[in-house]
Design a protein around this motif. Structure first.
Motif, short mmCIF file in Angstrom:
data_model
loop_
_atom_site.label_atom_id
_atom_site.label_comp_id
_atom_site.label_asym_id
_atom_site.label_seq_id
_atom_site.Cartn_x
_atom_site.Cartn_y
_atom_site.Cartn_z
N LYS B 60 0.83 -1.22 0.00
CA LYS B 60 0.00 0.00 0.00
C LYS B 60 0.86 1.26 0.00
CE LYS B 60 -1.86 -1.11 3.91
NZ LYS B 60 -1.12 -2.31 4.26
N SER B 61 1.83 1.31 0.92
CA SER B 61 2.68 2.51 0.98
C SER B 61 3.44 2.69 -0.32
CB SER B 61 3.68 2.40 2.12
OG SER B 61 3.02 2.32 3.35
N THR B 62 3.93 1.58 -0.86
CA THR B 62 4.68 1.67 -2.10
C THR B 62 3.79 2.19 -3.22
OG1 THR B 62 6.00 -0.19 -1.33
CG2 THR B 62 6.21 0.39 -3.63
N PHE B 104 1.77 10.97 6.68
CA PHE B 104 2.51 9.72 6.92
C PHE B 104 1.98 8.94 8.11
CE2 PHE B 104 5.10 12.41 4.40
CZ PHE B 104 5.73 11.56 3.53
N GLN B 105 2.46 7.68 8.18
CA GLN B 105 1.95 6.77 9.20
C GLN B 105 2.51 7.05 10.59
OE1 GLN B 105 2.61 2.66 8.28
NE2 GLN B 105 1.71 1.97 10.17
N ASP B 106 3.84 7.22 10.65
CA ASP B 106 4.48 7.23 11.96
C ASP B 106 4.64 8.66 12.46
OD1 ASP B 106 6.11 7.12 14.13
OD2 ASP B 106 7.51 5.67 13.28
N CYS B 184 -3.18 9.74 2.27
CA CYS B 184 -3.09 9.56 3.72
C CYS B 184 -2.60 8.14 3.97
CB CYS B 184 -4.44 9.76 4.40
SG CYS B 184 -5.23 11.31 3.98
N ASP B 185 -1.30 7.98 4.20
CA ASP B 185 -0.74 6.63 4.33
C ASP B 185 -0.85 6.16 5.78
OD1 ASP B 185 0.55 4.26 4.18
OD2 ASP B 185 2.49 5.06 3.53
N GLU B 186 -1.89 5.42 6.07
CA GLU B 186 -2.15 4.94 7.43
C GLU B 186 -2.04 6.08 8.43
OE1 GLU B 186 -1.55 1.17 8.50
OE2 GLU B 186 -0.72 0.41 6.61
N ALA B 187 -2.66 7.19 8.08
CA ALA B 187 -2.52 8.39 8.89
C ALA B 187 -3.06 8.22 10.30
CB ALA B 187 -3.23 9.55 8.20
MG LIG Z 1 2.73 1.02 4.83
#
Ligand SMILES: [Mg+2]
Ligand SMILES: Nc1ncnc2c1ncn2[C@@H]1O[C@H](COP(=O)(O)OP(=O)(O)O)[C@@H](O)[C@H]1O
Lengths: 326, 329
Positions: B60-62, B104-106, B184-187
């Motif tokens: 997904k992120s890629t 981003f996610q983190d 929104c990557d796993e926001a």
């Molecule tokens: Mg990811």
């Protein structure tokens, strides 16, 4: 993690505290050298140790010379005090250059990757395969011969820049022959002393490059150099500074080895390694004249130890596992 | 919201991203590839939220990063308003970044620890040379309040904030350039459940205010249910199903989607009892060695011979309902 935070931690750590205390002692010695060991009135150069006669036999500590004299009646106390200035100058300037070179090479290699990385890392490895001390010895003698014949060209300029940083000479001035030997020793150490920093920097940048904030910087449209200087370097540089601080001590030690072999500072110059070199002629009777090795030796030992203690403690404080916990 | 005359903003065609696995003395011998994204096609309509769901590591992120040209695609096209992003000059793409941003996610790794949040949020403006110092300061403060933080804190460093607050800083940074499209990557994935709802609400409010289009990535269906207009399901580098949200939840066609849905509890006890539970066994295969045929076949409860031989085609099984499965009519 700010500098203030690091400093507070350093003071609280007993080992680091001893290191800092030792360093402070050396700094006081260097700054107030003319107070502790006044320069004789007729001296041409304060860094040339004053002599009390020309007798070859060392004299043990006495009222006139509290740490005694070496062969040729050079005053050991004077040499140690003024030698601290030499140690700081040499150590700090060499470290400045090796660290800058290492950071440049390492970060360019890591950030651009591909063939640039390949080429830079192969060069780094080639430099690393040379045995450091032997190479420094050989290179120093070669450089001194080259300078002696006055054909150095570009090398003259590098020596002049070093002379400016080390001794504060203007670039227009001709290089003082007494200092020239010191400068050639420094150039050799710099040329073969930057590789560890380059490799560590490269590794750190590669790690940081994958952090989301580096990708975020690209996402907002930041250009390469901005990403490198504003996002990658500041976050990759702390561990490099630890190594740099430890290097200061080890460069001084290497330089002492050069001086001991007669390749660094000239005879009579206030440099700890050079002072020990007087002992070469007295090895069979060192029991009697131990003071000619012990005092300058102690100076070198404590100087190296101080930087190592500080560096070690810095590394503990900046340990990546502690990162993020704050 | 999405009907035939909706305007396509982003069109992704057969996008692939393979990461080479290198070996050898010079690190120059390629011995394989991680097929992180292996041929995905979908459209994103103006103003919608497209959910993208799949287990961790499925690509997904890629997909999000390759779509934004943060990774160079191995193959495929990405069109943004008919402009092919895979085939433009870097400087042109850099200008384009004003329109498309990412969250981003983190919340810990996505903010540079050595910059204040004011610097972080105003950096996009600096980078694109927008406004003078004073205007940027005013805009930064406005953005900080927009995401529900106090502008008074703009000179503080990220570590002085909680995860939820940091995520708001990341949102403000993404908004700074007034983009129309945000990945929104796993926001919300890394946030506490209580905070997740707040951040989702914030994202919805901002979407309304700024006419935003979202690609909303998450690793489970319950997270995208609330916010998405359509949902795409991804498995091992490929899309397996894509349709309107309600259609996906009511009438999932792909066995993998069905399995994911049976992990989501249904509040109605009668329906809960009636439904067929599909329990997945085994692990996701490695993206460097995907199985023959359909990527899902080793774990599929209904797999047949053809599934082990041939890749299923990505096709429209019903109007607006895309699926990749041999066994769906
Ligand atoms: Mg990811
Ligand atoms: N920069 C990279 N280099 C090599 N492999 C990567 C890289 N980024 C992701 N991968 C691999 O690609 C696959 C998909 O990763 P990712 O897109 O992060 O999945 P997700 O976001 O769905 O969890 C994983 O197997 C991951 O290890």
């Amino acid at each position: 993690m700010t500098f203030g935070y690091v400093f507070k931690k350093l003071i609280k750590n007993p080992i680091a505290f001893i290191g800092l205390l030792l360093l402070l002692g050396f700094i006081i010695m260097a700054v107030w050298a003319p107070v502790f060991a006044p320069v004789p009135e007729n001296a041409r150069d304060p860094y040339m140790i004053p002599r009390d006669g020309f007798s070859a036999v060392p004299v043990p500590p006495n009222e006139d010379h509290i740490l005694g004299t070496t062969e040729g009646q050079y005053d050991i106390f004077y040499g140690i005090i003024w030698g601290s200035r030499t140690a700081f100058r040499i150590g700090v300037v060499i470290t400045l250059f090796t660290t800058l070179m290492g950071i440049m090479v390492g970060s360019v290699a890591a950030y651009y990757g591909g063939w640039i990385d390949e080429v830079l890392m192969r060069i780094t490895e080639i430099f690393q395969t040379f045995p450091f001390l032997l190479t420094a010895i050989t290179l120093t003698s070669v450089l001194q011969a080259v300078y002696g014949r006055g054909e150095a060209g570009a090398l003259i300029y590098s020596a002049k820049i070093l002379a400016f940083l080390t001794f504060g000479h203007s670039l227009a001035e001709k290089i003082n022959p007494i200092q020239l030997t010191i400068l050639t020793g420094m150039i050799s150490i710099i040329m073969f002393g930057w590789m560890t920093i380059a490799r560590v920097t490269r590794g750190n940048i590669l790690t940081v490059k994958n952090y989301e904030y580096a990708i975020a910087a690209e996402t907002i449209g930041a250009k390469n150099l901005r990403i490198l200087f504003r996002h990658l370097m500041p976050n990759a540089i702390f561990p490099v500074l630890v190594i740099a601080s430890m290097n200061i001590g080890s460069y001084v030690l290497t330089f002492a080895a050069l001086s001991f072999l007669g390749l660094g500072a000239q005879r009579g110059y206030a440099d700890w390694g050079q002072m020990i070199s007087f002992a070469r002629n007295w090895i069979p009777s060192l029991a009697e004249y131990s003071h000619i090795v012990i005092y300058p030796g102690m100076a070198i030992l404590l100087f190296v130890l101080a930087w190592n203690l500080v560096g070690d403690a810095l590394r503990d404080i900046l340990d990546p596992r502690m990162r993020g916990t704050k | 919201m999405t009907n035939d005359n909706s305007k396509v903003m982003v069109r992704v065609e057969n996008l692939k991203k393979h990461f080479p696995i290198k070996k050898g003395v010079f690190g120059n011998k390629q011995v394989g590839a991680v097929k992180a994204v292996d041929g995905v096609s979908f459209d994103i309509y103006q103003g919608e939220t497209l959910g993208l769901v799949g287990e961790s590591g499925c690509g997904k992120s890629t997909t999000g990063r390759t779509l934004l040209q943060l990774y160079k695609p191995t193959a495929g096209k990405v069109y943004y308003h008919d402009q092919d992003l895979t085939d433009i000059k870097p400087e042109e793409m850099r200008q384009n970044r004003r329109n498309m941003q990412m969250i981003f996610q983190d919340p810990y790794a996505s903010l540079n620890p050595r910059m204040t949040i004011g610097q972080i949020i105003s950096e996009p403006l600096v980078v694109h040379g927008l406004g003078d110092r004073k205007e940027r300061l005013a805009q930064t403060e406005e953005l900080i309040s927009k995401v529900g933080l106090n502008p008074f804190f703009k000179d503080r460093y990220p570590h002085e904030f909680s995860g939820g607050q940091r995520q708001r800083v990341g949102i403000a940074r993404a908004l700074a350039l007034r983009p129309e499209f945000i990945v929104c990557d796993e926001a919300i994935s890394a946030l506490d459940v209580s905070i997740q709802a707040q951040v989702v609400n914030l994202l919805e409010d901002l979407q309304e205010e700024f006419d935003l289009t979202y690609l909303f990535i998450a690793h489970d269906l319950s997270m995208v249910k609330h916010i998405s207009d359509r949902v795409a399901v991804m498995y091992l580098g490929k899309l397996v199903e894509l349709t309107e949200r309600q259609e996906l939840y009511d009438n999932p066609l792909h066995p993998y989607t069905q399995a994911l849905l049976s992990a989501v509890p249904i509040p109605d006890p009668i329906k809960e009892k009636q439904r067929n539970r599909v329990i997945l066994t085994g692990d996701v295969p490695s993206p460097s060695h995907p199985p023959e045929g359909c990527n899902f076949n080793p774990r599929c409860p209904i797999a047949e011979d053809i599934c082990r031989r041939e890749d299923p085609e990505w096709r429209m099984a019903a109007p607006g309902h895309w699926v990749a499965c041999h066994l769906v009519n």
